[in-house]
Enzyme design. Structure first.
Site, PDB file in Angstrom:
ATOM      1  N   GLN A 176      31.486  -1.314  -6.995  1.00 22.60           N
ATOM      2  CA  GLN A 176      32.761  -0.794  -6.472  1.00 22.60           C
ATOM      3  C   GLN A 176      33.953  -1.476  -7.135  1.00 22.60           C
ATOM      4  OE1 GLN A 176      33.181   1.709  -4.370  1.00 22.60           O
ATOM      5  NE2 GLN A 176      35.411   1.511  -4.455  1.00 22.60           N
ATOM      6  N   ILE A 177      33.853  -2.781  -7.344  1.00 25.86           N
ATOM      7  CA  ILE A 177      34.981  -3.519  -7.935  1.00 25.86           C
ATOM      8  C   ILE A 177      35.241  -3.085  -9.371  1.00 25.86           C
ATOM      9  CG2 ILE A 177      35.663  -5.839  -8.723  1.00 25.86           C
ATOM     10  CD1 ILE A 177      34.393  -6.909  -6.108  1.00 25.86           C
ATOM     11  N   GLU A 211       0.836  -1.199   0.000  1.00 24.93           N
ATOM     12  CA  GLU A 211       0.000   0.000   0.000  1.00 24.93           C
ATOM     13  C   GLU A 211       0.870   1.247   0.000  1.00 24.93           C
ATOM     14  OE1 GLU A 211      -2.379  -0.664   3.480  1.00 24.93           O
ATOM     15  OE2 GLU A 211      -3.624  -2.161   2.463  1.00 24.93           O
ATOM     16  N   PRO A 212       0.396   2.318  -0.615  1.00 26.47           N
ATOM     17  CA  PRO A 212       1.205   3.541  -0.740  1.00 26.47           C
ATOM     18  C   PRO A 212       1.202   4.364   0.544  1.00 26.47           C
ATOM     19  CG  PRO A 212      -0.903   3.844  -1.844  1.00 26.47           C
ATOM     20  CD  PRO A 212      -0.875   2.417  -1.366  1.00 26.47           C
ATOM     21  N   GLU A 255       7.206  -6.562  -1.601  1.00 27.51           N
ATOM     22  CA  GLU A 255       6.264  -7.565  -1.093  1.00 27.51           C
ATOM     23  C   GLU A 255       5.338  -7.896  -2.256  1.00 27.51           C
ATOM     24  OE1 GLU A 255       6.348  -8.968   1.791  1.00 27.51           O
ATOM     25  OE2 GLU A 255       7.450  -7.587   3.081  1.00 27.51           O
ATOM     26  N   GLY A 280      34.876  -0.104 -10.323  1.00 25.50           N
ATOM     27  CA  GLY A 280      35.329   1.280 -10.288  1.00 25.50           C
ATOM     28  C   GLY A 280      34.409   2.178 -11.103  1.00 25.50           C
ATOM     29  N   GLY A 281      34.995   3.074 -11.880  1.00 25.89           N
ATOM     30  CA  GLY A 281      34.199   3.987 -12.701  1.00 25.89           C
ATOM     31  C   GLY A 281      33.361   3.258 -13.732  1.00 25.89           C
ATOM     32  N   ARG A 317      40.716  -7.595 -15.615  1.00 27.20           N
ATOM     33  CA  ARG A 317      41.158  -6.210 -15.537  1.00 27.20           C
ATOM     34  C   ARG A 317      42.514  -6.115 -14.844  1.00 27.20           C
ATOM     35  NH1 ARG A 317      40.612  -1.099 -17.694  1.00 27.20           N
ATOM     36  NH2 ARG A 317      40.801   0.506 -16.080  1.00 27.20           N
TER      37      ARG A 317
END
Length: 366
Positions: free
Chosen positions: A334-335, A130-131, A361, A337-338, A266
């Protein structure tokens, strides 16, 4: 001794779904996220796996296989690994079919199940969320009031998948004057049901979700799932919780595997970044957390299959998996990076989808 070794049949189902997810669903994930659409032929191919029809008893046109939460979470993890939006779309009919198979009266099964045992995809859904900022499954604001032998639904739901095309909705509502929650089987065309505009979400962009308003929507009393005495709503909610936990494991696994493979390819300062201790430790912790969440999920599903009260296990699994998926997906970005922040790589999509598990839900059921 508790064994979580899948049976031969469960492994076959898991491997079949995994192949479909890898070969058909994953290649479509980015396009569906960008366009908000899922090709109808892909939906039909997913339907032909039989993940919904198999649960329907033979008397109603289905395959009549026993419903197993363990089998379901194995399949859900594989589909969510490939793409959460497409997984939720393919499995949305189960949001209606599973409750009816589990708790429906003979009349309810006869009226609804044959439609979802057919060869072509048929959309169905559930209206749970429900909102409200203080939304609580134990204190729903959508009410069902018994008037002159009929139930009258009043209130608004949100985040209802496929509501614009679903033929039936399983609506969770609080019985007026009590704290009891009932489930009501609603035809989309019932007077008083309004499907509002498609929602614009941070993630799950390939899945169409809607707000649905009920304005004095009157239903025959026999549309209450389970008949006059209702059904075990808590069990239905636990089936949804373990399904969401399995999906969170799938999304997290997808991010982990993507980041792991990237780290092995990489190079930085002449060595692969996977050889950097900081990266290796992150990957190891991600793998540990995924396995932990999966075991919690399997334990809850196992208890549900035994007919036991699995509320504690299901809540723990869902809560743990939601937090785990967000942590793992964030580290996946994160691994990279950019590169993780741009849309050339799927890890940003996984992170947007993972963020929602804290609030999801009624999207999936085991």
């Amino acid at each position: 001794m508790v064994s979580f070794e899948p049976s031969e049949e469960q492994r076959l189902i898991r491997d079949t779904v995994a192949e479909f997810a890898r070969e058909r669903v994953r290649p479509q994930a980015r396009a569906s996220d960008e366009t908000g659409e899922i090709p109808s032929e892909l939906i039909q191919q997913g339907w032909e796996l039989g993940l919904t029809q198999a649960l329907i008893p033979e008397a109603y046109g289905g395959a009549g296989e026993a419903h197993s939460a363990v089998t379901s979470v194995l399949a859900i993890e594989e589909l969510a690994w490939a793409d959460l939006s497409i997984a939720c779309h393919l499995l949305a009919p189960r949001l209606l079919v599973v409750p009816v198979v589990e708790a429906g009266t003979e009349e309810q099964k006869d009226a609804i199940l044959p439609r979802y045992a057919q060869a072509n995809f048929a959309a169905a859904t559930a209206a749970v969320v429900e909102p409200r900022w203080d939304f609580d499954l134990a204190e729903l604001s959508v009410t069902a009031t018994l008037e002159n032998g009929s139930y009258v639904l009043q209130g608004t739901k949100c985040f209802v998948p496929l509501a614009s095309v679903a033929e039936h909705l399983a609506v969770f509502a609080r019985l007026q004057g009590s704290d009891e929650v009932g489930v009501f089987l609603v035809d989309r065309s019932t007077p008083g049901v309004s499907i509002l505009e498609r929602e614009k979400n941070m993630g799950l962009k390939g899945l169409a979700t809607y707000e649905v308003a009920f304005e004095r929507c009157r239903l025959p009393a026999e549309r209450r799932l389970g008949g006059p005495s209702g059904c075990d709503v808590n069990r239905l909610l636990n089936l949804q919780r373990v399904a969401l936990a399995a999906a969170a494991v799938g999304v997290a696994r997808a991010s982990f595997e993507y980041a792991r493979d990237y780290a092995k390819e990489r190079k930085a300062f002449g060595v692969y970044i996977a050889q950097k201790q900081a990266i290796a430790f992150m990957l190891a912790e991600m793998a540990i957390e995924i396995d932990a969440a999966r075991l919690l999920t399997w334990e809850a599903a196992w208890k549900l299959d035994r007919g036991e009260d699995a509320t504690r296990e299901a809540v723990l699994a869902k809560q743990y998996a939601a937090n785990m998926a967000l942590m793992v997906a964030d580290r996946g970005v994160q691994i990279l990076g950019g590169h993780g922040y741009i849309r050339d790589h799927l890890v940003e999509l996984f992170l947007r989808n993972a963020r929602g598990f804290a609030t999801f839900e009624g999207l999936l059921t085991a």
